[in-house]
Structures are given as C-alpha cells and as structure tokens.
Design a protein around this motif. Structure first.
Motif, PDB file in Angstrom:
ATOM      1  N   ASN A 120       3.231  38.985 -27.009  1.00 57.20           N
ATOM      2  CA  ASN A 120       3.371  40.031 -28.023  1.00 57.20           C
ATOM      3  C   ASN A 120       2.950  41.404 -27.523  1.00 57.20           C
ATOM      4  O   ASN A 120       3.228  42.407 -28.164  1.00 57.20           O
ATOM      5  N   LYS A 121       2.313  41.478 -26.373  1.00 58.50           N
ATOM      6  CA  LYS A 121       1.929  42.765 -25.778  1.00 58.50           C
ATOM      7  C   LYS A 121       2.987  43.289 -24.806  1.00 58.50           C
ATOM      8  O   LYS A 121       2.872  44.393 -24.294  1.00 58.50           O
ATOM      9  N   VAL A 122       3.996  42.472 -24.537  1.00 57.82           N
ATOM     10  CA  VAL A 122       5.037  42.857 -23.577  1.00 57.82           C
ATOM     11  C   VAL A 122       6.398  42.740 -24.245  1.00 57.82           C
ATOM     12  O   VAL A 122       6.834  41.653 -24.616  1.00 57.82           O
ATOM     13  N   LEU A 123       7.069  43.845 -24.403  1.00 54.45           N
ATOM     14  CA  LEU A 123       8.440  43.907 -24.906  1.00 54.45           C
ATOM     15  C   LEU A 123       8.653  43.106 -26.189  1.00 54.45           C
ATOM     16  O   LEU A 123       9.617  42.349 -26.329  1.00 54.45           O
ATOM     17  N   LEU A 124       7.735  43.258 -27.112  1.00 52.26           N
ATOM     18  CA  LEU A 124       7.858  42.689 -28.463  1.00 52.26           C
ATOM     19  C   LEU A 124       8.092  41.187 -28.478  1.00 52.26           C
ATOM     20  O   LEU A 124       8.865  40.666 -29.276  1.00 52.26           O
ATOM     21  N   GLU A 125       7.453  40.486 -27.592  1.00 52.56           N
ATOM     22  CA  GLU A 125       7.534  39.025 -27.500  1.00 52.56           C
ATOM     23  C   GLU A 125       8.889  38.492 -27.045  1.00 52.56           C
ATOM     24  O   GLU A 125       9.147  37.298 -27.141  1.00 52.56           O
ATOM     25  N   ASN A 126       9.766  39.343 -26.579  1.00 49.31           N
ATOM     26  CA  ASN A 126      11.032  38.850 -26.046  1.00 49.31           C
ATOM     27  C   ASN A 126      10.756  38.112 -24.739  1.00 49.31           C
ATOM     28  O   ASN A 126       9.869  38.507 -23.975  1.00 49.31           O
ATOM     29  N   PRO A 127      11.490  37.052 -24.454  1.00 46.00           N
ATOM     30  CA  PRO A 127      11.253  36.281 -23.231  1.00 46.00           C
ATOM     31  C   PRO A 127      11.482  37.143 -21.984  1.00 46.00           C
ATOM     32  O   PRO A 127      12.506  37.801 -21.842  1.00 46.00           O
ATOM     33  N   THR A 128      10.476  37.123 -21.112  1.00 42.58           N
ATOM     34  CA  THR A 128      10.543  37.860 -19.854  1.00 42.58           C
ATOM     35  C   THR A 128      10.192  36.933 -18.702  1.00 42.58           C
ATOM     36  O   THR A 128       9.610  35.867 -18.900  1.00 42.58           O
ATOM     37  N   VAL A 129      10.529  37.377 -17.504  1.00 47.38           N
ATOM     38  CA  VAL A 129      10.117  36.647 -16.313  1.00 47.38           C
ATOM     39  C   VAL A 129       8.635  36.951 -16.089  1.00 47.38           C
ATOM     40  O   VAL A 129       8.228  38.121 -16.089  1.00 47.38           O
ATOM     41  N   LYS A 130       7.861  35.916 -15.937  1.00 46.56           N
ATOM     42  CA  LYS A 130       6.411  36.032 -15.777  1.00 46.56           C
ATOM     43  C   LYS A 130       6.057  37.027 -14.670  1.00 46.56           C
ATOM     44  O   LYS A 130       6.652  37.009 -13.595  1.00 46.56           O
ATOM     45  N   GLY A 131       5.122  37.909 -14.970  1.00 44.72           N
ATOM     46  CA  GLY A 131       4.669  38.888 -13.983  1.00 44.72           C
ATOM     47  C   GLY A 131       5.552  40.118 -13.874  1.00 44.72           C
ATOM     48  O   GLY A 131       5.329  40.960 -13.013  1.00 44.72           O
ATOM     49  N   THR A 132       6.565  40.203 -14.740  1.00 43.11           N
ATOM     50  CA  THR A 132       7.466  41.352 -14.727  1.00 43.11           C
ATOM     51  C   THR A 132       7.694  41.821 -16.159  1.00 43.11           C
ATOM     52  O   THR A 132       7.218  41.201 -17.099  1.00 43.11           O
ATOM     53  N   ARG A 133       8.439  42.884 -16.285  1.00 48.23           N
ATOM     54  CA  ARG A 133       8.896  43.331 -17.603  1.00 48.23           C
ATOM     55  C   ARG A 133      10.413  43.145 -17.694  1.00 48.23           C
ATOM     56  O   ARG A 133      11.089  43.849 -18.429  1.00 48.23           O
ATOM     57  N   LEU A 134      10.931  42.196 -16.940  1.00 45.53           N
ATOM     58  CA  LEU A 134      12.360  41.919 -16.929  1.00 45.53           C
ATOM     59  C   LEU A 134      12.701  40.891 -17.998  1.00 45.53           C
ATOM     60  O   LEU A 134      12.241  39.743 -17.946  1.00 45.53           O
ATOM     61  N   LEU A 135      13.511  41.317 -18.936  1.00 46.26           N
ATOM     62  CA  LEU A 135      13.946  40.427 -20.007  1.00 46.26           C
ATOM     63  C   LEU A 135      14.925  39.375 -19.480  1.00 46.26           C
ATOM     64  O   LEU A 135      15.789  39.683 -18.647  1.00 46.26           O
ATOM     65  N   VAL A 136      14.795  38.170 -20.001  1.00 43.88           N
ATOM     66  CA  VAL A 136      15.775  37.127 -19.711  1.00 43.88           C
ATOM     67  C   VAL A 136      17.164  37.647 -20.090  1.00 43.88           C
ATOM     68  O   VAL A 136      18.128  37.477 -19.335  1.00 43.88           O
ATOM     69  N   GLU A 137      17.259  38.301 -21.223  1.00 37.25           N
ATOM     70  CA  GLU A 137      18.527  38.860 -21.698  1.00 37.25           C
ATOM     71  C   GLU A 137      19.133  39.828 -20.678  1.00 37.25           C
ATOM     72  O   GLU A 137      20.345  39.836 -20.451  1.00 37.25           O
TER      73      GLU A 137
END
Length: 76
Positions: free
Chosen positions: A11-28
């Motif tokens: 919830n502290k990174v990109l509004l809880e959207n799924p990301t690759v761990k250790g990055t701010r890269l969204l799965v989307e």
C-alpha cells in the motif's frame, strides 16, 4: 515457480498495484510492453533490475489471475 517471491502488492508503493519486488515496475506495465511487441531481451536491457525469473513470475501471476477469473470481465 512461486510468483509470490517476485510480485508484491504494497500500500506504500503505487497504490497496492502488483509490482515486481524491489522495483516500482507494475506488472501491468510489463504486460503492456509485451503486448506492444517488446521481447524479453529488450525488457531486460531497458530495465536492468529485472531478471528472467521476475519476468516468468509476471506470467505466472497473470496465469493465476486468469485461473481465478479475476481477468475475465465482460468478454464478449
């Protein structure tokens, strides 16, 4: 492959959207690059914090979402 080792939702990174761990890269975003025609090598070269394993985890995550019916909304 356990995608949970590579894909997180915080919830502290990109509004809880799924990301690759250790990055701010969204799965989307990664799925979008693939849909635009990027190949694995292009993604890895442009995003050096990603690994082949994390890319496989993206596919595994999407597959699990599809199994659970999460991605099927109003498909005609």
């Amino acid at each position: 492959m356990n995608w949970k080792d590579h894909i997180v939702s915080d919830n502290k990174v990109l509004l809880e959207n799924p990301t690759v761990k250790g990055t701010r890269l969204l799965v989307e975003h990664i799925v979008g690059l693939l849909a635009e025609g990027w190949d694995e090598q292009q993604i890895l070269e442009n995003y050096p914090r990603l690994s082949k394993e994390s890319l496989r985890a993206v596919f595994s995550y999407v597959q699990d979402c599809m199994k659970d019916g999460v991605l099927y909304t109003n498909i005609q």
